[in-house]
Motif scaffolding. Structure first.
Motif, PDB file in Angstrom:
ATOM      1  N   ARG A 172       0.774  -1.200   0.132  1.00 47.49           N
ATOM      2  CA  ARG A 172       0.169   0.133  -0.103  1.00 47.49           C
ATOM      3  C   ARG A 172       0.975   1.176   0.073  1.00 47.49           C
ATOM      4  O   ARG A 172       0.428   2.270  -0.646  1.00 47.49           O
ATOM      5  CB  ARG A 172      -1.057  -0.004   0.894  1.00 47.49           C
ATOM      6  N   ARG A 173       1.983   1.199   0.543  1.00 47.59           N
ATOM      7  CA  ARG A 173       2.985   2.274   0.210  1.00 47.59           C
ATOM      8  C   ARG A 173       3.323   2.667  -0.824  1.00 47.59           C
ATOM      9  O   ARG A 173       3.336   3.655  -1.619  1.00 47.59           O
ATOM     10  CB  ARG A 173       4.051   2.128   1.384  1.00 47.59           C
ATOM     11  N   ALA A 174       3.664   1.278  -1.584  1.00 50.50           N
ATOM     12  CA  ALA A 174       4.152   1.460  -3.070  1.00 50.50           C
ATOM     13  C   ALA A 174       2.878   2.243  -3.948  1.00 50.50           C
ATOM     14  O   ALA A 174       2.956   2.939  -4.901  1.00 50.50           O
ATOM     15  CB  ALA A 174       4.615   0.319  -3.600  1.00 50.50           C
ATOM     16  N   GLU A 175       1.611   1.539  -3.547  1.00 47.82           N
ATOM     17  CA  GLU A 175       0.597   2.011  -4.457  1.00 47.82           C
ATOM     18  C   GLU A 175       0.160   3.503  -4.069  1.00 47.82           C
ATOM     19  O   GLU A 175       0.011   4.414  -5.112  1.00 47.82           O
ATOM     20  CB  GLU A 175      -0.856   1.310  -3.975  1.00 47.82           C
ATOM     21  N   GLN A 176       0.075   4.080  -2.931  1.00 52.44           N
ATOM     22  CA  GLN A 176       0.139   5.295  -2.732  1.00 52.44           C
ATOM     23  C   GLN A 176       1.340   6.297  -3.340  1.00 52.44           C
ATOM     24  O   GLN A 176       0.990   7.594  -3.763  1.00 52.44           O
ATOM     25  CB  GLN A 176       0.342   5.765  -1.150  1.00 52.44           C
ATOM     26  N   ALA A 216      -7.107   7.837 -12.263  1.00 51.91           N
ATOM     27  CA  ALA A 216      -5.866   7.293 -12.511  1.00 51.91           C
ATOM     28  C   ALA A 216      -5.111   6.720 -11.060  1.00 51.91           C
ATOM     29  O   ALA A 216      -4.745   5.742 -11.005  1.00 51.91           O
ATOM     30  CB  ALA A 216      -5.053   7.877 -13.405  1.00 51.91           C
ATOM     31  N   ALA A 217      -5.327   7.798 -10.123  1.00 47.24           N
ATOM     32  CA  ALA A 217      -4.676   7.761  -9.073  1.00 47.24           C
ATOM     33  C   ALA A 217      -5.278   6.553  -8.247  1.00 47.24           C
ATOM     34  O   ALA A 217      -4.789   5.789  -7.557  1.00 47.24           O
ATOM     35  CB  ALA A 217      -4.599   9.021  -8.381  1.00 47.24           C
ATOM     36  N   LEU A 218      -6.563   6.597  -8.342  1.00 46.36           N
ATOM     37  CA  LEU A 218      -7.347   5.691  -7.710  1.00 46.36           C
ATOM     38  C   LEU A 218      -7.236   4.208  -8.082  1.00 46.36           C
ATOM     39  O   LEU A 218      -7.068   3.201  -7.337  1.00 46.36           O
ATOM     40  CB  LEU A 218      -9.008   5.753  -7.852  1.00 46.36           C
ATOM     41  N   ARG A 219      -6.727   3.973  -9.468  1.00 48.54           N
ATOM     42  CA  ARG A 219      -6.526   2.862  -9.854  1.00 48.54           C
ATOM     43  C   ARG A 219      -5.327   2.329  -9.604  1.00 48.54           C
ATOM     44  O   ARG A 219      -4.922   1.207  -9.684  1.00 48.54           O
ATOM     45  CB  ARG A 219      -6.654   2.912 -11.694  1.00 48.54           C
ATOM     46  N   ALA A 220      -4.322   3.167  -9.043  1.00 48.67           N
ATOM     47  CA  ALA A 220      -3.133   2.697  -8.738  1.00 48.67           C
ATOM     48  C   ALA A 220      -3.061   1.826  -7.431  1.00 48.67           C
ATOM     49  O   ALA A 220      -2.424   1.134  -7.224  1.00 48.67           O
ATOM     50  CB  ALA A 220      -2.341   3.876  -8.477  1.00 48.67           C
ATOM     51  N   HIS A 221      -4.387   2.039  -6.745  1.00 49.97           N
ATOM     52  CA  HIS A 221      -4.470   1.335  -5.578  1.00 49.97           C
ATOM     53  C   HIS A 221      -5.223   0.054  -5.774  1.00 49.97           C
ATOM     54  O   HIS A 221      -6.284  -0.095  -5.480  1.00 49.97           O
ATOM     55  CB  HIS A 221      -5.458   2.198  -4.540  1.00 49.97           C
ATOM     56  N   ARG A 222      -4.547  -0.810  -6.733  1.00 51.21           N
ATOM     57  CA  ARG A 222      -5.285  -1.935  -7.197  1.00 51.21           C
ATOM     58  C   ARG A 222      -5.818  -2.761  -5.996  1.00 51.21           C
ATOM     59  O   ARG A 222      -6.811  -3.306  -5.977  1.00 51.21           O
ATOM     60  CB  ARG A 222      -4.102  -2.566  -8.011  1.00 51.21           C
TER      61      ARG A 222
END
Length: 239
Positions: free
Chosen positions: A64-68, A192-198
């Motif tokens: 989750r750190r990487a996703e954020q 796009a930012a939300l999609r980064a939080h897969r």
């Protein structure tokens, strides 16, 4: 209230990775496009979130750190600070107030964005106890802690951090919004930012429709033209 063109430095204080992307990433993108410096302070690593329990809590926190970090890049943010508190167990303690006041004094923002400490009975999602705890601690860190040179004197004595007065706070998830930001030009970057939080959003069947539905409602409340999108906040003047 601050005009958007007066905002040059912003601190976002959120409980979990993805909170700001659901609540205010379109606004963040608009501010960074205008030249503002935005810093994220994430209180937990989100280690209790997600659905893939093949990962232990440490693995989920790292993911989750990487996703954020990836999500932040979508909206022009490259300075992220993770405080490492336990997901699901945050309380508005003196220790948390000190840690947030430290970051406020480091960043010296005009504007702080955080969660409302109120419970929203109309939509329960923003009322996660971590959100409310972080909102309460952040408001206390803004006033009186960060501006008071006698509060947490070790921040000055040991770290050289002078007192700082934040001019305004914008609250996310509030049941009584009074500040709307037109994010029509940045809504795609928000998504796009939300999609980064897969780990959090991949199971949402129509993420675009859900987000644009919320933002269309805010735009209508703000009196913006049809086809517009807006994010909603409650502004608290603190200077």
């Amino acid at each position: 209230m601050l005009d958007e063109d007066e905002i040059t430095r912003v601190l976002v204080v959120a409980a979990h990775p993805d909170d700001i992307d659901f609540g205010g990433a379109g606004t963040v993108a608009k501010l960074t496009d205008a030249g503002a410096e935005v810093v994220y302070c994430i209180v937990t690593d989100g280690d209790a979130g997600g659905f893939d329990r093949e990962l232990d809590n440490g693995g989920m926190a790292e993911l989750r750190r990487a996703e954020q970090t990836a999500a932040a890049k979508c909206v022009g943010v490259h300075d992220l600070r993770f405080l490492g508190y336990g997901d699901g167990t945050v309380e508005p303690t003196l220790g948390l107030r000190r840690d947030i006041a430290r970051v406020i004094r480091q960043v010296r923002p005009d504007l702080v964005v955080t969660s409302t400490p109120e419970r929203n009975y109309a939509r329960i999602g923003p009322s996660h106890p971590d959100h409310r705890a972080v909102g309460a601690a952040t408001l206390d860190a803004v006033y009186p802690d960060a501006r008071n040179p006698y509060a947490f004197p070790e921040l000055l004595a040991d770290e050289g951090l002078e007192a700082w007065t934040v001019r305004e706070v914008w609250l996310l998830g509030t049941p009584t919004p009074d500040r709307y930001v037109d994010v029509t030009a940045t809504v795609d970057r928000k998504i796009a930012a939300l999609r980064a939080h897969r780990s959090q959003t991949s199971r949402i069947e129509d993420l675009d429709g859900m987000i644009k539905g919320w933002l269309t409602g805010h735009a209508a409340a703000a009196g913006l033209p049809e086809g517009s999108y807006a994010e909603a906040f409650q502004a608290v003047v603190t200077a």
